[in-house]
Design an enzyme around this catalytic site. Structure first.
Site, mmCIF file in Angstrom:
data_model
loop_
_atom_site.group_PDB
_atom_site.id
_atom_site.type_symbol
_atom_site.label_atom_id
_atom_site.label_comp_id
_atom_site.label_asym_id
_atom_site.label_seq_id
_atom_site.Cartn_x
_atom_site.Cartn_y
_atom_site.Cartn_z
ATOM 1 N N ARG A 99 0.847 -1.178 0.000
ATOM 2 C CA ARG A 99 0.000 0.000 0.000
ATOM 3 C C ARG A 99 0.890 1.238 0.000
ATOM 4 N NH1 ARG A 99 -3.384 -2.538 -1.774
ATOM 5 N NH2 ARG A 99 -5.529 -2.881 -1.096
ATOM 6 N N HIS B 102 -1.311 0.115 -9.980
ATOM 7 C CA HIS B 102 -1.948 -0.849 -9.073
ATOM 8 C C HIS B 102 -2.396 -2.111 -9.838
ATOM 9 C CE1 HIS B 102 -4.242 -1.111 -5.009
ATOM 10 N NE2 HIS B 102 -3.932 -2.316 -5.447
ATOM 11 N N GLU C 110 -4.476 7.400 -5.255
ATOM 12 C CA GLU C 110 -4.553 6.679 -6.536
ATOM 13 C C GLU C 110 -5.735 7.176 -7.355
ATOM 14 O OE1 GLU C 110 -4.292 2.438 -6.074
ATOM 15 O OE2 GLU C 110 -2.396 2.575 -4.980
HETATM 16 N N1 LIG Z 1 -0.715 -4.372 -5.299
HETATM 17 C C1 LIG Z 1 -1.722 -5.202 -5.259
HETATM 18 O O1 LIG Z 1 -2.496 -5.304 -6.191
HETATM 19 C C2 LIG Z 1 -1.921 -6.075 -4.054
HETATM 20 C C3 LIG Z 1 -2.445 -7.361 -4.178
HETATM 21 C C4 LIG Z 1 -2.607 -8.137 -3.035
HETATM 22 C C5 LIG Z 1 -2.258 -7.619 -1.786
HETATM 23 N N2 LIG Z 1 -1.799 -6.355 -1.708
HETATM 24 C C6 LIG Z 1 -1.396 -5.783 -0.421
HETATM 25 O O2 LIG Z 1 -0.246 -6.498 0.037
HETATM 26 C C7 LIG Z 1 -0.199 -6.489 1.457
HETATM 27 C C8 LIG Z 1 0.006 -7.912 1.965
HETATM 28 O O3 LIG Z 1 -1.088 -8.714 1.606
HETATM 29 P P1 LIG Z 1 -1.172 -10.215 2.157
HETATM 30 O O4 LIG Z 1 -2.330 -10.824 1.472
HETATM 31 O O5 LIG Z 1 0.162 -10.859 2.101
HETATM 32 O O6 LIG Z 1 -1.546 -9.922 3.689
HETATM 33 P P2 LIG Z 1 -1.192 -10.829 4.948
HETATM 34 O O7 LIG Z 1 -2.081 -10.368 6.032
HETATM 35 O O8 LIG Z 1 -1.215 -12.264 4.561
HETATM 36 O O9 LIG Z 1 0.326 -10.446 5.297
HETATM 37 C C9 LIG Z 1 0.718 -9.238 5.885
HETATM 38 C C10 LIG Z 1 1.862 -9.529 6.836
HETATM 39 O O10 LIG Z 1 2.370 -8.300 7.319
HETATM 40 C C11 LIG Z 1 2.745 -8.508 8.667
HETATM 41 N N3 LIG Z 1 2.875 -7.266 9.398
HETATM 42 C C12 LIG Z 1 1.931 -6.580 10.105
HETATM 43 N N4 LIG Z 1 2.491 -5.490 10.654
HETATM 44 C C13 LIG Z 1 3.803 -5.493 10.283
HETATM 45 C C14 LIG Z 1 4.900 -4.632 10.549
HETATM 46 N N5 LIG Z 1 4.767 -3.529 11.300
HETATM 47 N N6 LIG Z 1 6.109 -4.935 10.023
HETATM 48 C C15 LIG Z 1 6.265 -6.036 9.266
HETATM 49 N N7 LIG Z 1 5.259 -6.901 8.993
HETATM 50 C C16 LIG Z 1 4.052 -6.614 9.493
HETATM 51 C C17 LIG Z 1 1.668 -9.407 9.228
HETATM 52 O O11 LIG Z 1 2.131 -10.090 10.378
HETATM 53 C C18 LIG Z 1 1.431 -10.353 8.053
HETATM 54 O O12 LIG Z 1 2.232 -11.510 8.175
HETATM 55 C C19 LIG Z 1 -1.514 -5.827 1.898
HETATM 56 O O13 LIG Z 1 -1.247 -4.470 2.153
HETATM 57 C C20 LIG Z 1 -2.419 -5.959 0.687
HETATM 58 O O14 LIG Z 1 -3.423 -4.990 0.682
HETATM 59 C C21 LIG Z 1 -1.602 -5.568 -2.802
HETATM 60 O O1 LIG Z 2 -5.877 -5.411 -1.968
HETATM 61 C C1 LIG Z 2 -5.868 -6.019 -3.032
HETATM 62 O O2 LIG Z 2 -6.452 -7.102 -3.197
HETATM 63 C C2 LIG Z 2 -5.061 -5.466 -4.152
HETATM 64 O O3 LIG Z 2 -4.546 -4.225 -3.832
HETATM 65 C C3 LIG Z 2 -5.756 -5.508 -5.471
HETATM 66 O O4 LIG Z 2 -6.643 -4.450 -5.681
HETATM 67 P P1 LIG Z 2 -7.551 -4.447 -7.013
HETATM 68 O O5 LIG Z 2 -8.565 -5.507 -6.837
HETATM 69 O O6 LIG Z 2 -8.135 -3.090 -7.091
HETATM 70 O O7 LIG Z 2 -6.655 -4.751 -8.148
#
Ligand SMILES: NC(=O)c1ccc[n+]([C@@H]2O[C@H](COP(=O)([O-])OP(=O)(O)OC[C@H]3O[C@@H](n4cnc5c(N)ncnc54)[C@H](O)[C@@H]3O)[C@@H](O)[C@H]2O)c1
Ligand SMILES: O=C(O)[C@H](O)COP(=O)(O)O
Length: 670
Positions: free
Chosen positions: A325, A373, A354
């Site tokens: 994020r 994104h 965004e």
């Molecule tokens: N760019 C995209 O399209 C996209 C897609 C999927 C997920 N994401 C984002 O990626 C991130 C991770 O998603 P996920 O599904 O792996 O989530 P998740 O909950 O499985 O993993 C997140 C991890 O971060 C850890 N965490 C919490 N606080 C922390 C800190 N202060 N320092 C270090 N680690 C910490 C948690 O313990 C957890 O293990 C989220 O922010 C999600 O919104 C983005």
């Molecule tokens: O949180 C998520 O699942 C990702 O950031 C993906 O977002 P999107 O569905 O808008 O691509």
């Protein structure tokens, strides 16, 4: 402007009760048919007032005794009664998911709606499905009032949905947390490689050269030396946040021959070991990494965690990837770090705003690679999240409990005391919980909530305290909750208390909202084993619980005195005069009301300590609400537990740490 013509809602907007009780001894609640889509906890038997049990009615059919007419658009054999649900899809969703939705409902796909258009349309919809681009604000819930039952987020992050408003308007929010994990991890790796080899910049330069009128045969623009990259093999990659996406990135980076370390204070060490990754502290990770990849949620703790101070601690020339994020990075500080060379390059998929503003220096920076994104945007992931969310939304409309529910609905107090319990889960602060308690208890007819309510607050606070005692770099794997009670196991249903301990432990370290519906699911997903033990004690059976102890095993503590003789972090609490109290830390007895914030100090027992610390706090205008000292024996080790109304500033904490007799101390937020 969107059309405002509505078909009939699938369910009446309020609950209706059908009482068919023939026996006064049975609770009327066991005969209630809920004409709504809210997951309900049904009370099975109230005949024996000493026995109280909660049971999940996992597939609650929505039976409306008044709904007998069959219309042309009735949806039959799919669990719905009444009209077909109307589902608005406001962002592109995979076809397979749309087909699932179309099989039972009216589906309208309307993209790029203005807020006004969305509000107009939503008033005619039973469900809304979004991705990260639709802002589901309070106004949207207001407009959908009485009709909108569920919002489905086709993905993980729910930062674009006003959860508090959803809850207040009785709207369930569900997400699809697993189907885009691999896509996000692959995008992270794609950005890592593209950045290391200047793919985006070289591509743009080469194409620009072809379009230019002034060059022939690419003269001067076939920029082979300008775009010499760096190799990844043998380099150290720090994965910040070792959850679903982070661990998949680590796995792939290992395959590229990188040395992978990770920082995640809450990740289980054995998961890291299994992938061959070393868990390290935040400072160690950022100081040693050649590449840093961000995978933590955006929470109060991680907000702008990458800032001027933390960039200054990084290895000069570090390269950063962010597919988590945008808000975890202070974007202005990143521009400064790029300009002064601390950060050689960055590759970013996510931004604080965004789309980012046209003036964004970060996006325009020549050493920054950006994507709009796209982390979750593969065909496969989008089909996956579409099916996952379609099923979750239809399940919710049918009244099924959803394992991916991120909030719980607020319902009228007269419906069921058991529904009122949900309210406690919706309250993010102790104040809110207490207010909710005060507001609701009086109007409830059962005893379950009224007797458990103070313990619910205690359980969450103990969980919240215990997790803050875990030091960074060590993973929480195993939590034990010990209930001391005069009641036998059959007379004490601890699921609510266990869920609240889980909520207290998980919420400060993630962006997940934990409630009774999803507590066990979330704990399992995070690799957290929560076990329970009941110890029968000789006290009054009138009290459901004498004390609650929360133990976290196999972790280091920021406050060594919190480690009990058994080797785990251990804290105990009791309810006294209706308020939660901390009664034991490690092996030290204390007695402090769990309100405001807490400072724990260990010192050599000697006169004047209370005064010295009290003065330091007083000088900074921090009000002490409670104070208690527990000691091993006279003039030996003692623990001072100090409740404070305000958060002490750094100076006050430094001054406390500088008192010679104080051997360790910790500040904890309740
Ligand atoms: N760019 C995209 O399209 C996209 C897609 C999927 C997920 N994401 C984002 O990626 C991130 C991770 O998603 P996920 O599904 O792996 O989530 P998740 O909950 O499985 O993993 C997140 C991890 O971060 C850890 N965490 C919490 N606080 C922390 C800190 N202060 N320092 C270090 N680690 C910490 C948690 O313990 C957890 O293990 C989220 O922010 C999600 O919104 C983005
Ligand atoms: O949180 C998520 O699942 C990702 O950031 C993906 O977002 P999107 O569905 O808008 O691509």
């Amino acid at each position: 402007m969107a059309s405002s013509a509505c078909t009939k809602p699938i369910f009446p907007s309020s609950f209706s009760l059908s009482s068919s009780s023939s026996s006064e001894s049975k609770s009327k609640l066991s005969h209630v048919s809920f004409v709504n889509t809210i997951p309900i906890y049904r009370k099975l038997s109230h005949a024996n007032s000493s026995k109280r049990s909660l049971a999940v009615n996992s597939v609650l059919k929505t039976v409306d005794p008044t709904a007998t007419s069959v219309g042309s658009s009735k949806s039959e054999d799919v669990g719905f009664l009444g009209e077909k649900p109307t589902i608005l899809v406001s962002e592109k969703l995979g076809e397979a998911g749309l087909n699932v939705l179309r099989s039972v409902g009216h589906v309208e796909c309307a993209y790029e709606l203005s807020q006004e258009e969305l509000c107009t349309k939503i008033s005619c919809c039973d469900a809304l499905i979004v991705r990260s681009g639709t802002k589901v604000t309070r106004e949207v819930f207001e407009a959908g009032k009485g009709r909108l039952k569920v919002v489905g987020r086709a993905g993980v992050g729910i930062d674009n949905v006003d959860l508090q408003a959803a809850t207040e308007f009785g709207c369930l929010v569900v997400n699809a947390p697993t189907a885009n994990t691999i896509a996000a991890a692959e995008h992270g790796i794609a950005l890592l490689a593209a950045m290391a080899r200047n793919i985006a910049q070289a591509d743009a330069s080469t194409k620009a050269a072809m379009e230019s009128d002034f060059v022939e045969n690419f003269s001067g623009k076939w920029q082979r030396s300008k775009y010499v990259g760096v190799s990844m093999v043998g380099k150290t990659l720090a994965v910040m946040g070792f959850g679903k996406v982070g661990s998949e990135v680590a796995r792939r980076a290992k395959g590229l021959g990188m040395h992978v370390i990770a920082h995640d204070p809450y990740a289980p060490a054995d998961r890291a070991r299994a992938i061959g990754v070393e868990l390290v502290s935040f400072d160690q990770a950022i100081a040693t990494a050649d590449f840093i990849s961000l995978h933590m949620p955006l929470t109060a703790t991680t907000n702008k965690i990458f800032n001027d101070d933390t960039f200054a601690k990084m290895k000069k020339g570090v390269r950063i990837v962010n597919v988590a994020r945008g808000g975890v990075i202070d974007e202005d500080a990143l521009v400064r770090a790029l300009d002064n060379g601390i950060v050689a390059q960055a590759a970013l998929d996510v931004f604080t705003e965004e789309p980012p503003s046209k003036e964004s220096k970060l996006v325009q920076h020549e050493n920054v690679t950006v994507t709009p994104h796209l982390g979750a945007s593969t065909k496969e992931a989008q089909e996956g999240v579409a099916i996952e969310i379609a099923e979750a939304v239809l399940g919710a409309l049918k009244g099924e409990l959803s394992a991916t529910a991120v909030n719980a609905p607020m319902v009228a107090p007269e419906v069921s005391i058991l529904n009122v319990i949900f309210l406690l889960f919706l309250s993010y602060t102790a104040t809110a919980i207490n207010q909710t308690k005060q507001n609701m208890i009086g109007s409830c007819d059962g005893q379950v909530l009224s007797e458990l309510a103070p313990y619910v607050v205690l359980a969450e606070k103990l969980g919240r305290l215990a997790v803050q005692l875990v030091s960074g770099g060590s993973g929480i794997k195993s939590v034990k909750v010990v209930y001391r009670s005069a009641r036998g196991p059959d007379d004490l249903d601890t699921r609510l208390l266990r869920a609240m301990v889980t909520k207290g432990i998980i919420e400060p370290i993630s962006n997940t909202i934990v409630n009774l519906v999803n507590a066990d699911f979330i704990a399992k997903q995070k690799g957290l084993r929560i076990s329970e033990e009941r110890v029968v004690v000789d006290s009054s059976p009138e009290l459901p619980v004498e004390s609650i102890q929360v133990q976290i095993s196999s972790v280091d503590s920021k406050f060594a005195s919190a480690i009990s003789e058994g080797g785990h972090i251990s804290i105990d609490g009791k309810v006294k005069f209706g308020e939660p109290h901390l009664t034991c830390v490690g092996s030290f007895d204390v007695d402090v009301s769990l309100q405001g914030n807490l400072i724990l100090c260990r010192q050599v027992d000697q006169p004047g300590m209370i005064g010295r610390v009290g003065n330091i706090l007083g000088e900074q205008n921090v009000n002490v609400s409670f104070m208690s000292v527990g000691r091993t024996s006279r003039r030996k080790q003692a623990i001072m537990a100090i409740g404070v109304d305000e958060e002490p500033n750094k100076q006050a904490l430094d001054n406390i740490g500088a008192v010679p007799a104080i051997e360790e101390f910790v500040f904890l937020k309740l």
